[in-house]
Design a protein around this motif. Structure first.
Motif, mmCIF file in Angstrom:
data_model
loop_
_atom_site.group_PDB
_atom_site.id
_atom_site.type_symbol
_atom_site.label_atom_id
_atom_site.label_comp_id
_atom_site.label_asym_id
_atom_site.label_seq_id
_atom_site.Cartn_x
_atom_site.Cartn_y
_atom_site.Cartn_z
ATOM 1 N N GLN A 63 9.914 33.503 -7.322
ATOM 2 C CA GLN A 63 11.336 32.931 -6.740
ATOM 3 C C GLN A 63 12.341 33.849 -7.083
ATOM 4 O O GLN A 63 13.172 34.604 -5.931
ATOM 5 C CB GLN A 63 11.171 31.704 -6.835
ATOM 6 N N GLY A 64 12.367 34.259 -8.047
ATOM 7 C CA GLY A 64 13.398 34.455 -8.932
ATOM 8 C C GLY A 64 14.337 36.192 -8.477
ATOM 9 O O GLY A 64 14.891 37.004 -7.670
ATOM 10 N N PHE A 65 12.478 36.622 -7.771
ATOM 11 C CA PHE A 65 12.178 37.954 -7.449
ATOM 12 C C PHE A 65 12.991 37.818 -5.981
ATOM 13 O O PHE A 65 13.863 39.100 -5.565
ATOM 14 C CB PHE A 65 10.630 38.603 -7.749
ATOM 15 N N LEU A 66 12.288 37.334 -5.016
ATOM 16 C CA LEU A 66 12.539 37.203 -4.346
ATOM 17 C C LEU A 66 14.210 36.888 -3.549
ATOM 18 O O LEU A 66 14.511 38.028 -2.995
ATOM 19 C CB LEU A 66 11.580 35.898 -3.140
ATOM 20 N N VAL A 67 14.264 35.647 -4.199
ATOM 21 C CA VAL A 67 15.774 36.101 -3.831
ATOM 22 C C VAL A 67 16.762 37.544 -4.269
ATOM 23 O O VAL A 67 17.962 37.485 -4.187
ATOM 24 C CB VAL A 67 16.805 34.444 -4.525
ATOM 25 N N LYS A 68 16.527 37.658 -5.338
ATOM 26 C CA LYS A 68 16.875 38.846 -6.017
ATOM 27 C C LYS A 68 16.869 40.498 -5.479
ATOM 28 O O LYS A 68 17.464 41.710 -5.683
ATOM 29 C CB LYS A 68 16.763 39.545 -7.423
ATOM 30 N N THR A 69 16.306 40.477 -5.025
ATOM 31 C CA THR A 69 15.438 41.760 -3.957
ATOM 32 C C THR A 69 15.792 41.894 -2.440
ATOM 33 O O THR A 69 16.270 42.554 -2.204
ATOM 34 C CB THR A 69 13.596 41.788 -3.975
ATOM 35 N N PHE A 70 15.691 40.746 -1.767
ATOM 36 C CA PHE A 70 15.739 40.600 -0.099
ATOM 37 C C PHE A 70 16.776 39.557 -0.041
ATOM 38 O O PHE A 70 17.341 39.039 -0.688
ATOM 39 C CB PHE A 70 14.359 39.540 0.459
ATOM 40 N N SER A 71 17.706 40.432 1.013
ATOM 41 C CA SER A 71 18.721 39.570 1.900
ATOM 42 C C SER A 71 18.264 37.909 2.382
ATOM 43 O O SER A 71 17.092 37.603 1.972
ATOM 44 C CB SER A 71 19.610 39.808 2.523
ATOM 45 N N ASN A 72 19.250 36.992 2.240
ATOM 46 C CA ASN A 72 18.249 35.725 2.571
ATOM 47 C C ASN A 72 18.121 36.541 4.146
ATOM 48 O O ASN A 72 16.933 35.083 5.317
ATOM 49 C CB ASN A 72 19.339 34.855 3.048
ATOM 50 N N ALA A 73 18.830 37.094 4.805
ATOM 51 C CA ALA A 73 18.452 37.480 7.015
ATOM 52 C C ALA A 73 17.316 38.031 6.234
ATOM 53 O O ALA A 73 16.677 38.060 7.395
ATOM 54 C CB ALA A 73 19.509 38.750 6.850
ATOM 55 N N GLN A 74 16.796 38.745 5.585
ATOM 56 C CA GLN A 74 15.758 39.529 5.852
ATOM 57 C C GLN A 74 14.721 38.260 5.233
ATOM 58 O O GLN A 74 13.213 38.179 5.653
ATOM 59 C CB GLN A 74 15.125 40.568 4.232
ATOM 60 N N LEU A 75 14.938 37.281 3.949
ATOM 61 C CA LEU A 75 14.205 36.285 3.692
ATOM 62 C C LEU A 75 13.867 35.540 5.480
ATOM 63 O O LEU A 75 12.533 35.124 5.364
ATOM 64 C CB LEU A 75 14.033 35.653 2.910
ATOM 65 N N ALA A 76 14.205 35.087 5.644
ATOM 66 C CA ALA A 76 14.412 33.784 7.514
ATOM 67 C C ALA A 76 14.053 34.962 8.196
ATOM 68 O O ALA A 76 12.937 34.093 8.678
ATOM 69 C CB ALA A 76 15.715 33.768 7.790
ATOM 70 N N ASN A 77 14.455 35.838 8.170
ATOM 71 C CA ASN A 77 13.758 37.396 10.053
ATOM 72 C C ASN A 77 12.494 37.519 9.466
ATOM 73 O O ASN A 77 11.333 37.636 10.253
ATOM 74 C CB ASN A 77 14.668 38.136 10.630
ATOM 75 N N GLU A 78 12.003 37.946 8.554
ATOM 76 C CA GLU A 78 10.569 38.632 7.759
ATOM 77 C C GLU A 78 9.949 38.541 7.140
ATOM 78 O O GLU A 78 8.734 38.431 7.084
ATOM 79 C CB GLU A 78 11.178 40.555 7.450
ATOM 80 N N LEU A 79 10.617 37.613 5.934
ATOM 81 C CA LEU A 79 9.235 37.083 4.794
ATOM 82 C C LEU A 79 8.943 35.494 5.485
ATOM 83 O O LEU A 79 9.504 35.020 4.189
ATOM 84 C CB LEU A 79 9.892 37.253 3.993
ATOM 85 N N ASN A 80 8.809 35.074 6.334
ATOM 86 C CA ASN A 80 8.958 33.692 6.193
ATOM 87 C C ASN A 80 7.822 32.742 6.677
ATOM 88 O O ASN A 80 7.593 31.535 6.795
ATOM 89 C CB ASN A 80 9.959 32.862 7.625
ATOM 90 N N THR A 81 6.784 33.565 6.337
ATOM 91 C CA THR A 81 5.342 33.055 6.041
ATOM 92 C C THR A 81 4.749 33.857 4.772
ATOM 93 O O THR A 81 5.476 34.576 4.208
ATOM 94 C CB THR A 81 4.496 33.725 6.991
ATOM 95 N N VAL A 82 3.909 33.358 3.920
ATOM 96 C CA VAL A 82 3.390 33.755 2.513
ATOM 97 C C VAL A 82 3.043 34.997 2.738
ATOM 98 O O VAL A 82 2.635 35.958 1.584
ATOM 99 C CB VAL A 82 2.650 32.587 1.810
ATOM 100 N N ASP A 83 2.205 34.770 3.946
ATOM 101 C CA ASP A 83 1.141 36.113 4.096
ATOM 102 C C ASP A 83 2.419 37.586 4.018
ATOM 103 O O ASP A 83 1.963 38.746 3.549
ATOM 104 C CB ASP A 83 0.383 35.905 5.212
ATOM 105 N N ALA A 84 3.414 37.063 4.953
ATOM 106 C CA ALA A 84 4.421 37.990 4.666
ATOM 107 C C ALA A 84 4.956 38.379 3.999
ATOM 108 O O ALA A 84 5.327 39.533 3.559
ATOM 109 C CB ALA A 84 5.705 37.687 6.088
ATOM 110 N N ILE A 85 4.839 37.663 2.953
ATOM 111 C CA ILE A 85 5.750 38.068 1.963
ATOM 112 C C ILE A 85 4.709 38.781 0.477
ATOM 113 O O ILE A 85 5.056 39.859 0.400
ATOM 114 C CB ILE A 85 5.563 36.380 0.522
#
Length: 110
Positions: A63-85
């Motif tokens: 979780q720390g890696f995700l929030v440090k690597t990607f913006s909230n906008a990226q997480l919401a729009n592009e990486l909002n499923t486990v498969d996409a991540i």
């Protein structure tokens, strides 16, 4: 009541029988956090109630890696499923590395 007659404390049994959670990214078992697939701030902006935002079990390192690597906008729009991540190359590299690390709060994310 002597020492031999005492019953085992109930909390000992409880901690021994609880199943461990598994991180959806790295597969390690242990204490997990609920990771919101859409960041709470982004979900609220879209009018979604906090309890309706889907969550998955994730270790603190992933979780720390995700929030440090990607913006909230990226997480919401592009990486909002486990498969996409999981499809992201940088996530794959991190997961390969972190799977070799012991599960602890002390794992530092670069």
């Amino acid at each position: 009541m002597g020492r031999k007659e005492r019953e085992q404390a109930s909390w000992i049994e409880d901690t021994q029988t609880e199943p461990l959670d598994t991180c959806v990214l790295c597969g390690r078992e242990g204490d997990m956090t609920d990771h919101h697939l859409v960041p709470k701030s982004q979900g609220r902006r879209q009018g979604v109630k906090l309890g309706e935002i889907p969550t998955v079990k994730m270790c603190a390192a992933c979780q720390g890696f995700l929030v440090k690597t990607f913006s909230n906008a990226q997480l919401a729009n592009e990486l909002n499923t486990v498969d996409a991540i999981r499809e992201r190359e940088e996530v794959q590299k991190f997961v390969k590395w972190v799977q070799k690390q012991p599960l602890s709060r002390g794992v530092r994310v670069h």
